[in-house]
Scaffold this motif. Sequence first.
Motif, mmCIF file in Angstrom:
data_model
loop_
_atom_site.group_PDB
_atom_site.id
_atom_site.type_symbol
_atom_site.label_atom_id
_atom_site.label_comp_id
_atom_site.label_asym_id
_atom_site.label_seq_id
_atom_site.Cartn_x
_atom_site.Cartn_y
_atom_site.Cartn_z
ATOM 1 N N ILE A 165 -1.081 0.064 -7.579
ATOM 2 C CA ILE A 165 -0.283 -0.308 -6.411
ATOM 3 C C ILE A 165 1.177 0.098 -6.568
ATOM 4 O O ILE A 165 1.821 0.520 -5.593
ATOM 5 C CB ILE A 165 -0.422 -1.828 -6.151
ATOM 6 N N ASP A 166 1.721 0.020 -7.778
ATOM 7 C CA ASP A 166 3.121 0.399 -7.986
ATOM 8 C C ASP A 166 3.364 1.854 -7.599
ATOM 9 O O ASP A 166 4.422 2.197 -7.057
ATOM 10 C CB ASP A 166 3.524 0.171 -9.441
ATOM 11 N N GLY A 167 2.406 2.724 -7.898
ATOM 12 C CA GLY A 167 2.548 4.129 -7.534
ATOM 13 C C GLY A 167 2.560 4.336 -6.032
ATOM 14 O O GLY A 167 3.303 5.181 -5.507
ATOM 15 N N VAL A 168 1.738 3.564 -5.323
ATOM 16 C CA VAL A 168 1.727 3.648 -3.861
ATOM 17 C C VAL A 168 3.056 3.171 -3.293
ATOM 18 O O VAL A 168 3.609 3.780 -2.362
ATOM 19 C CB VAL A 168 0.556 2.824 -3.286
ATOM 20 N N GLU A 169 3.580 2.094 -3.839
ATOM 21 C CA GLU A 169 4.874 1.580 -3.377
ATOM 22 C C GLU A 169 5.981 2.608 -3.625
ATOM 23 O O GLU A 169 6.871 2.803 -2.794
ATOM 24 C CB GLU A 169 5.206 0.270 -4.102
ATOM 25 N N GLN A 170 5.910 3.279 -4.769
ATOM 26 C CA GLN A 170 6.909 4.296 -5.087
ATOM 27 C C GLN A 170 6.860 5.441 -4.072
ATOM 28 O O GLN A 170 7.893 5.874 -3.553
ATOM 29 C CB GLN A 170 6.658 4.829 -6.501
ATOM 30 N N LEU A 171 5.661 5.919 -3.777
ATOM 31 C CA LEU A 171 5.509 6.996 -2.800
ATOM 32 C C LEU A 171 5.958 6.547 -1.413
ATOM 33 O O LEU A 171 6.575 7.324 -0.664
ATOM 34 C CB LEU A 171 4.055 7.474 -2.772
ATOM 35 N N THR A 172 5.686 5.304 -1.059
ATOM 36 C CA THR A 172 6.118 4.774 0.246
ATOM 37 C C THR A 172 7.629 4.856 0.391
ATOM 38 O O THR A 172 8.152 5.213 1.458
ATOM 39 C CB THR A 172 5.644 3.314 0.405
ATOM 40 N N ARG A 173 8.350 4.521 -0.675
ATOM 41 C CA ARG A 173 9.825 4.586 -0.617
ATOM 42 C C ARG A 173 10.297 6.032 -0.455
ATOM 43 O O ARG A 173 11.244 6.303 0.292
ATOM 44 C CB ARG A 173 10.418 3.958 -1.888
ATOM 45 N N TYR A 174 9.633 6.960 -1.162
ATOM 46 C CA TYR A 174 9.998 8.377 -1.014
ATOM 47 C C TYR A 174 9.770 8.847 0.423
ATOM 48 O O TYR A 174 10.601 9.532 1.007
ATOM 49 C CB TYR A 174 9.170 9.246 -1.966
#
Length: 230
Positions: A165-174
Amino acid sequence: MRLVIATCSVNYSGRLNAQLPRAKRLLMVKADGGVLIHSDGGSYKPLNWMSPPARMKVSEPDDQQREAGITEVWTVNADKSDDTLRILVSEVEHDSSHELGMDPGLIKDGVESDLQRLLAEQIERLGDGHSLIRREHPTPIGPVDILAKGPDGHVAVELKRRGDIDGVEQLTRYLDLLNRDPLLAPVEGIFAAQQIKPQARTLAEDRGIRCVVLDYDEMRGVDDAESRLF
């Protein structure tokens, strides 16, 4: 490295106090001064240890210790603190020393940088009509692993070995930042990893982010996925 299999009890004092009752254990004395105490379980983690820099002194037991069957007392003192590891040895079954020499260190294979390089070289794995723009595309909050051009616009790819989930959140911010740029918008998101956890996939798809599972061995040419039975 010195390896000793011995029946012993252990006391640690300093930042915390801990005791190991008498039992048969593996004692490892490393050339750098570190001392580790292992049992036959617990995988790689020692039961107790003293990290280097440290000094070890082996002494004779006192009368009370000798009456209790103790033959040696190992006292290990940390150089930079008051921590002390005391090993009371009752019986030694094995004692050997080995010169291991210089170790070249761990060579990691399949790290995120390897996946990024391979996917950049094989950008067609994202689907027909994709072309690479650049790796490590900068943003104010960090670089996007891969920026590509897709059939319907730009594509931002976040790469992980294990997608959570952390990776998805990171991509969402990008994506939020990239889609504010009129020269790039609209920007599609792709979450790519060797393994993607179900919760991460659900969150990504809910946000309109496409998930791509990468076969690292196939990408580097050491495994033929088409010839597998399963």
